[in-house]
Design a protein around this motif. Structure first.
Motif, PDB file in Angstrom:
ATOM      1  N   ILE A   1      67.816  21.860  42.872  1.00 56.89           N
ATOM      2  CA  ILE A   1      66.729  21.200  43.593  1.00 56.89           C
ATOM      3  C   ILE A   1      65.540  20.874  42.687  1.00 56.89           C
ATOM      4  N   GLY A   2      65.658  21.226  41.402  1.00 61.42           N
ATOM      5  CA  GLY A   2      64.638  20.849  40.425  1.00 61.42           C
ATOM      6  C   GLY A   2      63.324  21.609  40.563  1.00 61.42           C
ATOM      7  N   ILE A   3      63.408  22.886  40.899  1.00 60.40           N
ATOM      8  CA  ILE A   3      62.215  23.724  41.059  1.00 60.40           C
ATOM      9  C   ILE A   3      62.286  24.845  40.023  1.00 60.40           C
ATOM     10  N   GLU A   4      61.149  25.187  39.427  1.00 64.21           N
ATOM     11  CA  GLU A   4      61.164  26.265  38.441  1.00 64.21           C
ATOM     12  C   GLU A   4      61.612  27.572  39.107  1.00 64.21           C
ATOM     13  N   PRO A   5      62.440  28.369  38.416  1.00 59.04           N
ATOM     14  CA  PRO A   5      62.996  29.590  39.007  1.00 59.04           C
ATOM     15  C   PRO A   5      61.965  30.562  39.571  1.00 59.04           C
ATOM     16  N   ALA A   6      60.764  30.587  39.035  1.00 59.56           N
ATOM     17  CA  ALA A   6      59.738  31.509  39.534  1.00 59.56           C
ATOM     18  C   ALA A   6      59.330  31.204  40.972  1.00 59.56           C
ATOM     19  N   LYS A   7      59.608  29.975  41.439  1.00 60.41           N
ATOM     20  CA  LYS A   7      59.251  29.570  42.807  1.00 60.41           C
ATOM     21  C   LYS A   7      60.428  29.682  43.774  1.00 60.41           C
ATOM     22  N   VAL A   8      61.620  29.957  43.252  1.00 57.57           N
ATOM     23  CA  VAL A   8      62.804  30.096  44.099  1.00 57.57           C
ATOM     24  C   VAL A   8      63.078  31.590  44.245  1.00 57.57           C
ATOM     25  N   PHE A   9      63.184  32.035  45.486  1.00 58.70           N
ATOM     26  CA  PHE A   9      63.296  33.466  45.770  1.00 58.70           C
ATOM     27  C   PHE A   9      64.638  33.804  46.392  1.00 58.70           C
TER      28      PHE A   9
ATOM     29  N   ASP B   1      57.863  39.707  47.175  1.00 58.05           N
ATOM     30  CA  ASP B   1      57.202  40.023  45.914  1.00 58.05           C
ATOM     31  C   ASP B   1      55.856  39.312  45.824  1.00 58.05           C
ATOM     32  N   SER B   2      54.866  40.024  45.330  1.00 53.69           N
ATOM     33  CA  SER B   2      53.497  39.510  45.266  1.00 53.69           C
ATOM     34  C   SER B   2      53.348  38.265  44.391  1.00 53.69           C
ATOM     35  N   SER B   3      54.301  37.997  43.505  1.00 57.06           N
ATOM     36  CA  SER B   3      54.210  36.789  42.671  1.00 57.06           C
ATOM     37  C   SER B   3      54.250  35.515  43.519  1.00 57.06           C
ATOM     38  N   ALA B   4      54.802  35.593  44.724  1.00 54.65           N
ATOM     39  CA  ALA B   4      54.922  34.417  45.600  1.00 54.65           C
ATOM     40  C   ALA B   4      53.562  33.868  46.011  1.00 54.65           C
ATOM     41  N   ILE B   5      52.587  34.734  46.103  1.00 56.55           N
ATOM     42  CA  ILE B   5      51.272  34.339  46.606  1.00 56.55           C
ATOM     43  C   ILE B   5      50.590  33.317  45.692  1.00 56.55           C
ATOM     44  N   ALA B   6      50.989  33.246  44.433  1.00 53.32           N
ATOM     45  CA  ALA B   6      50.396  32.302  43.484  1.00 53.32           C
ATOM     46  C   ALA B   6      50.810  30.857  43.753  1.00 53.32           C
ATOM     47  N   PHE B   7      51.824  30.657  44.593  1.00 52.98           N
ATOM     48  CA  PHE B   7      52.366  29.317  44.811  1.00 52.98           C
ATOM     49  C   PHE B   7      52.015  28.768  46.188  1.00 52.98           C
ATOM     50  N   GLU B   8      51.814  27.451  46.234  1.00 52.88           N
ATOM     51  CA  GLU B   8      51.585  26.775  47.517  1.00 52.88           C
ATOM     52  C   GLU B   8      52.854  26.833  48.360  1.00 52.88           C
ATOM     53  N   ALA B   9      54.000  26.679  47.692  1.00 53.64           N
ATOM     54  CA  ALA B   9      55.289  26.737  48.391  1.00 53.64           C
ATOM     55  C   ALA B   9      56.276  27.536  47.561  1.00 53.64           C
ATOM     56  N   ILE B  10      57.129  28.279  48.261  1.00 51.41           N
ATOM     57  CA  ILE B  10      58.257  28.956  47.631  1.00 51.41           C
ATOM     58  C   ILE B  10      59.515  28.483  48.339  1.00 51.41           C
ATOM     59  N   TYR B  11      60.659  28.765  47.744  1.00 49.03           N
ATOM     60  CA  TYR B  11      61.932  28.295  48.266  1.00 49.03           C
ATOM     61  C   TYR B  11      62.845  29.494  48.484  1.00 49.03           C
ATOM     62  N   VAL B  12      63.399  29.582  49.691  1.00 46.06           N
ATOM     63  CA  VAL B  12      64.290  30.678  50.059  1.00 46.06           C
ATOM     64  C   VAL B  12      65.556  30.089  50.669  1.00 46.06           C
ATOM     65  N   SER B  13      66.589  30.882  50.762  1.00 35.51           N
ATOM     66  CA  SER B  13      67.833  30.398  51.342  1.00 35.51           C
ATOM     67  C   SER B  13      67.606  29.953  52.783  1.00 35.51           C
ATOM     68  N   GLY B  14      68.255  28.854  53.121  1.00 31.92           N
ATOM     69  CA  GLY B  14      68.169  28.318  54.482  1.00 31.92           C
ATOM     70  C   GLY B  14      69.234  28.862  55.409  1.00 31.92           C
ATOM     71  N   GLY B  15      70.059  29.763  54.915  1.00 30.85           N
ATOM     72  CA  GLY B  15      71.054  30.378  55.772  1.00 30.85           C
ATOM     73  C   GLY B  15      72.489  30.049  55.433  1.00 30.85           C
ATOM     74  N   ARG B  16      72.678  29.349  54.331  1.00 28.18           N
ATOM     75  CA  ARG B  16      74.026  29.116  53.819  1.00 28.18           C
ATOM     76  C   ARG B  16      73.910  28.737  52.350  1.00 28.18           C
ATOM     77  N   ARG B  17      75.009  28.912  51.634  1.00 29.92           N
ATOM     78  CA  ARG B  17      75.013  28.537  50.224  1.00 29.92           C
ATOM     79  C   ARG B  17      74.808  27.030  50.127  1.00 29.92           C
ATOM     80  N   GLY B  18      73.978  26.617  49.172  1.00 24.54           N
ATOM     81  CA  GLY B  18      73.723  25.193  48.975  1.00 24.54           C
ATOM     82  C   GLY B  18      72.633  24.639  49.878  1.00 24.54           C
ATOM     83  N   PHE B  19      71.758  25.493  50.383  1.00 25.97           N
ATOM     84  CA  PHE B  19      70.718  25.023  51.304  1.00 25.97           C
ATOM     85  C   PHE B  19      69.497  25.932  51.210  1.00 25.97           C
ATOM     86  N   ASP B  20      68.380  25.389  50.723  1.00 25.71           N
ATOM     87  CA  ASP B  20      67.142  26.145  50.602  1.00 25.71           C
ATOM     88  C   ASP B  20      66.044  25.522  51.458  1.00 25.71           C
TER      89      ASP B  20
END
Length: 170
Positions: free
Chosen positions: A51-59, A128-147
């Motif tokens: 999805i082209g997002i830096e790994p620090a923003k994907v949880f 994790d507290s590192s998430a607070i530094a970002f406007e948006a974070i990305y988490v699994s949407g409930g299946r593989r291949g979907f955030d």
């Protein structure tokens, strides 16, 4: 961020995670990608790349057993969960990784697609507290291949979660 209803990926609204966000009227974005069964990357690093997002923003969402009870730790995909730190954050003496079958049974999601939102059972969650530094974070949407992209504060609110330093690098 746009509301899901304005997303071109509206067909994914059927996951319990997206349904929960819609019901709570929480702004989010949807990011579907083709999961590569042969990828040597972890699910989370694959998602970040796809999805082209830096790994620090994907949880990633990891299930643990803390003093005999299941809970979730949500940490960046390029970090590891610190079991001592999550135990402390949960008020437990110790924590260990949950058996994958127990995690799947409790959440209703498959490993690699476990979302912190909309699971069968509401498990205690620590972000994790590192998430607070970002406007948006990305988490699994409930299946593989979907955030799902969303504000960290909204993730904490919809899960009744807490925030603590629970990630460790290398």
């Amino acid at each position: 961020m746009s509301k899901q209803g304005k997303s071109p990926h509206a067909e994914h609204a059927s996951t319990p995670a997206v349904a929960a966000l819609l019901k709570a009227n929480i702004e989010h974005t949807l990011h579907a990608y083709a999961h590569d069964l042969d990828s040597e990357l972890s699910y989370g690093l694959e998602a970040a790349q796809a999805i082209g997002i830096e790994p620090a923003k994907v949880f990633k969402t990891l299930c643990v057993v803390a003093d005999g009870a299941l809970a979730m730790g949500v940490v960046p995909v390029d970090a590891m969960l610190d079991l001592k730190s999550i135990a402390h954050a949960l008020g437990a003496k110790k924590a260990q990784m949950a058996d994958p079958a127990d995690a799947e049974r409790a959440t209703g999601y498959v490993v690699g697609g476990i979302s912190p939102i909309g699971g069968r059972k509401r498990l205690p969650l620590v972000l994790d507290s590192s998430a607070i530094a970002f406007e948006a974070i990305y988490v699994s949407g409930g299946r593989r291949g979907f955030d799902i992209g969303m504000a960290p504060a909204d993730l904490v609110a919809i899960t009744s979660g807490s925030v603590a330093s629970i990630a460790k690098r290398g």
